[in-house]
Design an enzyme around this catalytic site. Structure first.
Site, PDB file in Angstrom:
ATOM      1  N   SER A 184       0.807  -1.224   0.000  1.00  0.00           N
ATOM      2  CA  SER A 184       0.000   0.000   0.000  1.00  0.00           C
ATOM      3  C   SER A 184       0.836   1.269   0.000  1.00  0.00           C
ATOM      4  CB  SER A 184      -0.939   0.005   1.220  1.00  0.00           C
ATOM      5  OG  SER A 184      -0.198  -0.157   2.419  1.00  0.00           O
ATOM      6  N   ASP A 206      -5.579   7.350   8.913  1.00  0.00           N
ATOM      7  CA  ASP A 206      -5.605   6.097   9.676  1.00  0.00           C
ATOM      8  C   ASP A 206      -4.451   5.988  10.670  1.00  0.00           C
ATOM      9  OD1 ASP A 206      -3.437   5.618   8.051  1.00  0.00           O
ATOM     10  OD2 ASP A 206      -4.216   3.758   7.187  1.00  0.00           O
ATOM     11  N   HIS A 253      -0.675   4.834   7.517  1.00  0.00           N
ATOM     12  CA  HIS A 253      -0.069   5.132   6.223  1.00  0.00           C
ATOM     13  C   HIS A 253       0.406   6.584   6.180  1.00  0.00           C
ATOM     14  CE1 HIS A 253      -2.495   1.544   5.217  1.00  0.00           C
ATOM     15  NE2 HIS A 253      -1.494   1.302   4.376  1.00  0.00           N
TER      16      HIS A 253
END
Length: 350
Positions: free
Chosen positions: A77, A241, A244
């Protein structure tokens, strides 16, 4: 056992098919492991998934005469850019834009990274990438965090990464790997899990470096690159979040990777095309020792080299360690375990 020795053993098992072993070290029995599993579940709930999707940064960046440079990005990611809304804010897009400006050529970026991917997913990503771009000019890989959170064997994770780098090198692509970030800086992860996550992350990053150099790639330590800034300005460096990176965090990671990408492409910048500088704590040594030092110093590049006509010393493959960040601070004891070559390492390398 020191981290350098563990890195050599993990990489050797990955290369020769040795036994697998847990992603982490022994943690004190089933009771402790149950506690860690419970804390991990709490951390996952706190992190959550506040994003509707990930950015699509495929496209052409910059302009210039001639054919576009072909750049691949694969990994997890962080390679995909989860956490930003603007596709131009991903690591791949930032690097592609900078390379285009400095090289005077446009860059065609193809990003096959997948949110949630671990090292075992790299094979499929690379296969699909080479179907689209058979002869990439440069490939950037960012992977490792999900191997830690999913408790994947470090040996298994390194084996998959090594195979991916080998395949890309066979296709003629230089490869730059951003090694496993230090998950010990993630605020929602409670103690003692955070401390163990840091140890596991650093061990995996060191082993990744050993394996990547053996396959002809180069690595850049991401480590706790965002750690100090996270402590001071978490809302700036991390996304919603708290796991990240934000746009600013991705820009910081891209700035660490960019000099190595430029050097791999044969293009110069203020910090490429130079020999190691002893005053900056740089030099030549066994790759496992260089890998361990790089883990402690984010933004450090490790690449393979030959010394006095030989690619291997008593402790393994020779490697160059370069501190790419602007104001490197040599650490006390950083040269522990280093097999020192003759002292003229500040002269032009072979």
């Amino acid at each position: 056992m020191g981290r350098a020795r563990r890195a050599r053993k993990i990489a050797a098992r990955a290369a020769f098919g040795g036994g697998l072993g847990a992603a982490g070290l022994a943690v004190g029995g089933l009771g402790t492991w149950g506690l860690l599993r419970g804390e991990a579940a709490v951390a996952r709930r706190l992190v959550g998934n506040p994003f509707d999707g990930e950015p699509d940064d495929d496209g052409v960046y910059g302009a210039g005469p001639g054919e576009s440079l072909q750049m691949l990005v694969v990994g997890d990611s962080t390679a995909k850019g989860l956490g930003v809304d603007d596709p131009r804010q991903t690591v791949g897009a930032i690097i592609a834009t900078a390379v285009a400006a400095l090289a005077g050529r446009s860059v065609q970026l193809t990003n096959l990274a997948v949110v949630g991917a671990a090292s075992a997913d790299l094979g499929q990503q690379v296969e699909h990438a080479l179907e689209r771009v058979p002869h990439p000019d440069i490939t950037v890989i960012m992977v490792g965090a999900n191997d830690i959170t999913q408790r994947v064997s470090r040996t298994e994770a390194v084996r998959h990464l090594s195979a991916a780098v080998f395949t890309l090198r066979e296709a003629g692509s230089p490869v730059v790997v951003g090694t496993c970030p230090d998950l010990g800086v993630i605020e929602p992860v409670p103690q003692p899990l955070r401390l163990l996550a840091r140890r596991w992350s650093r061990d995996l990053a060191a082993a990744q470096t050993v394996a990547v150099i053996e396959q002809g790639g180069r690595t850049v330590s991401l480590g706790d690159l965002l750690g100090p800034e996270f402590q001071e300005t978490p809302k700036v460096m991390f996304s919603a979040d708290r796991f990240h990176p934000s746009a600013a965090g991705y820009a910081r990671a891209a700035s660490a990777l960019l000099p190595s990408v430029l050097d791999a492409l044969g293009h110069s910048s203020a910090d490429t095309g130079r020999a190691p500088d002893l005053r900056r704590g740089e030099g030549i040594g066994p790759v496992s020792v260089a890998a361990t030092r790089a883990v402690r110093d984010p933004g450090t590049e490790v690449s393979g080299t030959a010394y006095d006509g030989d690619e291997h010393g008593r402790q393994g493959r020779w490697a160059i360690l370069l501190r790419r960040h602007r104001t490197p601070i040599p650490r006390q004891g950083a040269s522990d375990e280093v097999e020192q070559p003759p002292p003229a390492v500040d002269e032009p390398l072979p």
